[in-house]
Scaffold this motif. Structure first.
Motif, PDB file in Angstrom:
ATOM      1  N   LEU A 276       0.840  -1.208   0.000  1.00 39.03           N
ATOM      2  CA  LEU A 276       0.000   0.000   0.000  1.00 39.03           C
ATOM      3  C   LEU A 276       0.874   1.257   0.000  1.00 39.03           C
ATOM      4  CD1 LEU A 276      -2.762  -1.199   2.475  1.00 39.03           C
ATOM      5  CD2 LEU A 276      -3.193  -0.271   0.194  1.00 39.03           C
ATOM      6  N   GLU A 277       1.938   1.204   0.782  1.00 42.12           N
ATOM      7  CA  GLU A 277       2.845   2.359   0.841  1.00 42.12           C
ATOM      8  C   GLU A 277       3.470   2.598  -0.534  1.00 42.12           C
ATOM      9  OE1 GLU A 277       5.036   2.195   4.606  1.00 42.12           O
ATOM     10  OE2 GLU A 277       6.689   3.010   3.429  1.00 42.12           O
ATOM     11  N   ASP A 278       3.921   1.511  -1.190  1.00 45.65           N
ATOM     12  CA  ASP A 278       4.520   1.632  -2.534  1.00 45.65           C
ATOM     13  C   ASP A 278       3.524   2.204  -3.536  1.00 45.65           C
ATOM     14  OD1 ASP A 278       6.870   0.633  -1.702  1.00 45.65           O
ATOM     15  OD2 ASP A 278       6.595  -1.379  -2.547  1.00 45.65           O
ATOM     16  N   ALA A 279       2.223   1.921  -3.319  1.00 43.48           N
ATOM     17  CA  ALA A 279       1.202   2.405  -4.258  1.00 43.48           C
ATOM     18  C   ALA A 279       0.776   3.842  -3.944  1.00 43.48           C
ATOM     19  CB  ALA A 279      -0.017   1.477  -4.217  1.00 43.48           C
ATOM     20  N   GLY A 280       1.388   4.437  -2.923  1.00 40.16           N
ATOM     21  CA  GLY A 280       1.123   5.854  -2.655  1.00 40.16           C
ATOM     22  C   GLY A 280       0.136   6.114  -1.526  1.00 40.16           C
ATOM     23  N   PHE A 281      -0.256   5.070  -0.796  1.00 42.62           N
ATOM     24  CA  PHE A 281      -1.179   5.281   0.329  1.00 42.62           C
ATOM     25  C   PHE A 281      -0.387   5.630   1.586  1.00 42.62           C
ATOM     26  CE2 PHE A 281      -3.569   2.689  -2.639  1.00 42.62           C
ATOM     27  CZ  PHE A 281      -4.810   3.293  -2.615  1.00 42.62           C
ATOM     28  N   GLN A 282      -1.080   6.297   2.512  1.00 43.89           N
ATOM     29  CA  GLN A 282      -0.432   6.723   3.766  1.00 43.89           C
ATOM     30  C   GLN A 282      -1.329   6.386   4.955  1.00 43.89           C
ATOM     31  OE1 GLN A 282       0.399  10.894   3.366  1.00 43.89           O
ATOM     32  NE2 GLN A 282       2.112  10.560   1.972  1.00 43.89           N
ATOM     33  N   GLU A 283      -0.836   6.702   6.139  1.00 45.07           N
ATOM     34  CA  GLU A 283      -1.595   6.499   7.396  1.00 45.07           C
ATOM     35  C   GLU A 283      -2.166   5.081   7.465  1.00 45.07           C
ATOM     36  OE1 GLU A 283      -4.213   9.756   8.564  1.00 45.07           O
ATOM     37  OE2 GLU A 283      -3.134  11.062   7.174  1.00 45.07           O
ATOM     38  N   ILE A 284      -1.275   4.119   7.230  1.00 45.33           N
ATOM     39  CA  ILE A 284      -1.706   2.716   7.150  1.00 45.33           C
ATOM     40  C   ILE A 284      -1.809   2.130   8.550  1.00 45.33           C
ATOM     41  CG2 ILE A 284      -1.101   0.450   6.209  1.00 45.33           C
ATOM     42  CD1 ILE A 284       0.554   2.192   4.076  1.00 45.33           C
ATOM     43  N   GLU A 285      -2.987   1.596   8.848  1.00 42.84           N
ATOM     44  CA  GLU A 285      -3.247   1.029  10.190  1.00 42.84           C
ATOM     45  C   GLU A 285      -3.652  -0.420  10.023  1.00 42.84           C
ATOM     46  OE1 GLU A 285      -6.725   2.514  12.294  1.00 42.84           O
ATOM     47  OE2 GLU A 285      -6.064   4.534  11.793  1.00 42.84           O
ATOM     48  N   ALA A 286      -2.962  -1.334  10.687  1.00 48.08           N
ATOM     49  CA  ALA A 286      -3.358  -2.745  10.612  1.00 48.08           C
ATOM     50  C   ALA A 286      -3.944  -3.161  11.954  1.00 48.08           C
ATOM     51  CB  ALA A 286      -2.158  -3.612  10.291  1.00 48.08           C
ATOM     52  N   ASP A 287      -4.989  -3.963  11.869  1.00 50.33           N
ATOM     53  CA  ASP A 287      -5.725  -4.368  13.062  1.00 50.33           C
ATOM     54  C   ASP A 287      -5.925  -5.891  12.991  1.00 50.33           C
ATOM     55  OD1 ASP A 287      -7.327  -4.199  15.211  1.00 50.33           O
ATOM     56  OD2 ASP A 287      -8.842  -2.896  14.303  1.00 50.33           O
ATOM     57  N   PRO A 288      -4.949  -6.673  13.472  1.00 48.95           N
ATOM     58  CA  PRO A 288      -5.081  -8.127  13.350  1.00 48.95           C
ATOM     59  C   PRO A 288      -6.016  -8.711  14.417  1.00 48.95           C
ATOM     60  CG  PRO A 288      -2.845  -7.500  14.015  1.00 48.95           C
ATOM     61  CD  PRO A 288      -3.695  -6.276  14.105  1.00 48.95           C
ATOM     62  N   VAL A 289      -6.871  -9.640  14.007  1.00 46.49           N
ATOM     63  CA  VAL A 289      -7.745 -10.353  14.942  1.00 46.49           C
ATOM     64  C   VAL A 289      -7.621 -11.823  14.589  1.00 46.49           C
ATOM     65  CG1 VAL A 289     -10.090 -10.625  15.841  1.00 46.49           C
ATOM     66  CG2 VAL A 289      -9.412  -8.446  14.829  1.00 46.49           C
ATOM     67  N   SER A 290      -6.892 -12.562  15.417  1.00 45.75           N
ATOM     68  CA  SER A 290      -6.688 -13.984  15.175  1.00 45.75           C
ATOM     69  C   SER A 290      -6.098 -14.193  13.772  1.00 45.75           C
ATOM     70  CB  SER A 290      -8.030 -14.691  15.394  1.00 45.75           C
ATOM     71  OG  SER A 290      -7.919 -16.031  15.104  1.00 45.75           O
ATOM     72  N   CYS A 291      -6.725 -15.017  12.943  1.00 46.76           N
ATOM     73  CA  CYS A 291      -6.137 -15.291  11.614  1.00 46.76           C
ATOM     74  C   CYS A 291      -6.628 -14.310  10.547  1.00 46.76           C
ATOM     75  CB  CYS A 291      -6.477 -16.715  11.188  1.00 46.76           C
ATOM     76  SG  CYS A 291      -5.630 -17.921  12.208  1.00 46.76           S
ATOM     77  N   GLU A 292      -7.415 -13.325  10.960  1.00 51.59           N
ATOM     78  CA  GLU A 292      -7.887 -12.313  10.004  1.00 51.59           C
ATOM     79  C   GLU A 292      -7.273 -10.974  10.383  1.00 51.59           C
ATOM     80  OE1 GLU A 292     -12.367 -14.200   9.610  1.00 51.59           O
ATOM     81  OE2 GLU A 292     -12.145 -12.068   9.970  1.00 51.59           O
ATOM     82  N   TYR A 293      -7.288 -10.039   9.435  1.00 51.71           N
ATOM     83  CA  TYR A 293      -6.880  -8.683   9.805  1.00 51.71           C
ATOM     84  C   TYR A 293      -7.601  -7.675   8.939  1.00 51.71           C
ATOM     85  CZ  TYR A 293      -3.648  -9.018   5.778  1.00 51.71           C
ATOM     86  OH  TYR A 293      -3.102  -9.178   4.522  1.00 51.71           O
ATOM     87  N   LEU A 294      -7.696  -6.475   9.525  1.00 46.25           N
ATOM     88  CA  LEU A 294      -8.282  -5.350   8.789  1.00 46.25           C
ATOM     89  C   LEU A 294      -7.145  -4.358   8.568  1.00 46.25           C
ATOM     90  CD1 LEU A 294     -11.640  -3.667   9.664  1.00 46.25           C
ATOM     91  CD2 LEU A 294      -9.604  -2.275   9.380  1.00 46.25           C
ATOM     92  N   ILE A 295      -7.074  -3.806   7.351  1.00 45.09           N
ATOM     93  CA  ILE A 295      -6.083  -2.749   7.090  1.00 45.09           C
ATOM     94  C   ILE A 295      -6.802  -1.552   6.492  1.00 45.09           C
ATOM     95  CG2 ILE A 295      -4.302  -2.050   5.438  1.00 45.09           C
ATOM     96  CD1 ILE A 295      -2.544  -4.057   6.292  1.00 45.09           C
TER      97      ILE A 295
END
Ligand SMILES: C[S@@+](CC[C@H](N)C(=O)[O-])C[C@H]1O[C@@H](n2cnc3c(N)ncnc32)[C@H](O)[C@@H]1O
Length: 195
Positions: free
Chosen positions: A166-185
């Protein structure tokens, strides 16, 4: 033959709890959704798009499977359901406030090209939100093996690898929220592209 061509008629019966949980996670993370223009990329049968619509979002669904799109047309207004490929999103630049990508990205071979397209159609300060499965979990590596046998690319990324892409594609303020085997970004398109 594409996996979703085959499973479209029974898709909602296979994963009802997961779809409901993902819809709730998105709505809670992205609220308030009232008046936001949302693109649900790879939106499948429209269950998640319907939940966002019920929360006041103005939602469009794009999916490349005619069979999944047919299912979505039974729960969403016909003009909000679009058959098309995430590699060439049939909308103008700066069209959406939010793009959601739920249980889709690992099905895409040219992931970097899709991120470029998402960047193009998002408005400045727009958000992209992914729900994905973490290949650091053994069960997800098993799932990847099964999906590959069924002809899917199954390119599962860890939260760290997706954040870098995502950073390479020009996005910023990246937040990852892992929950067990899934995650939200969640990531934001900045106002001005850095060169
Ligand atoms: C596992 S389903 C998830 C559907 C929905 N997001 C959900 O969570 O219920 C993956 C969906 O991605 C779609 N898809 C896969 N590759 C795509 C692409 N290149 N462009 C658009 N849709 C795609 C498939 O047709 C399928 O409907």
């Amino acid at each position: 033959m594409n996996l979703f061509t085959v499973i479209a008629p029974i898709y909602n019966m296979l994963f009802p709890k997961m779809q409901e949980r993902h819809g709730k996670q998105l709505v809670s993370k992205l609220s308030p959704l009232e008046g936001s223009k949302v693109l649900d990329l790879g939106g499948g049968t429209g269950k998640i798009a319907s939940q966002m619509m019920a929360s006041g979002a103005d939602v469009w669904l794009l999916d490349s499977s005619p069979q999944m799109v047919r299912q979505a047309q039974s729960v969403l207004p016909a003009d909000r359901v679009v058959l098309g490929d995430a590699l060439s999103i049939p909308f103008m630049e700066n069209a959406f406030d939010i793009i959601t990508v739920v249980d889709v990205f690992h099905h895409i071979r040219k992931q970097k090209d899709v991120l470029k397209e998402c960047h193009r159609v998002l408005k400045p300060y727009g958000l992209i939100c992914f729900l994905e499965f973490n290949p650091d979990c053994f069960s997800i590596r098993v799932l990847a093996g099964i999906e590959r046998l069924l002809g899917e690319p199954s390119l599962f990324l860890t939260p760290g690898d997706l954040a870098l892409m995502l950073e390479d594609a020009g996005f910023q303020e990246i937040e990852a929220d892992p929950v067990s085997c899934e995650y939200l970004i969640l990531a934001k398109k900045p106002e001005v592209l850095e060169v």
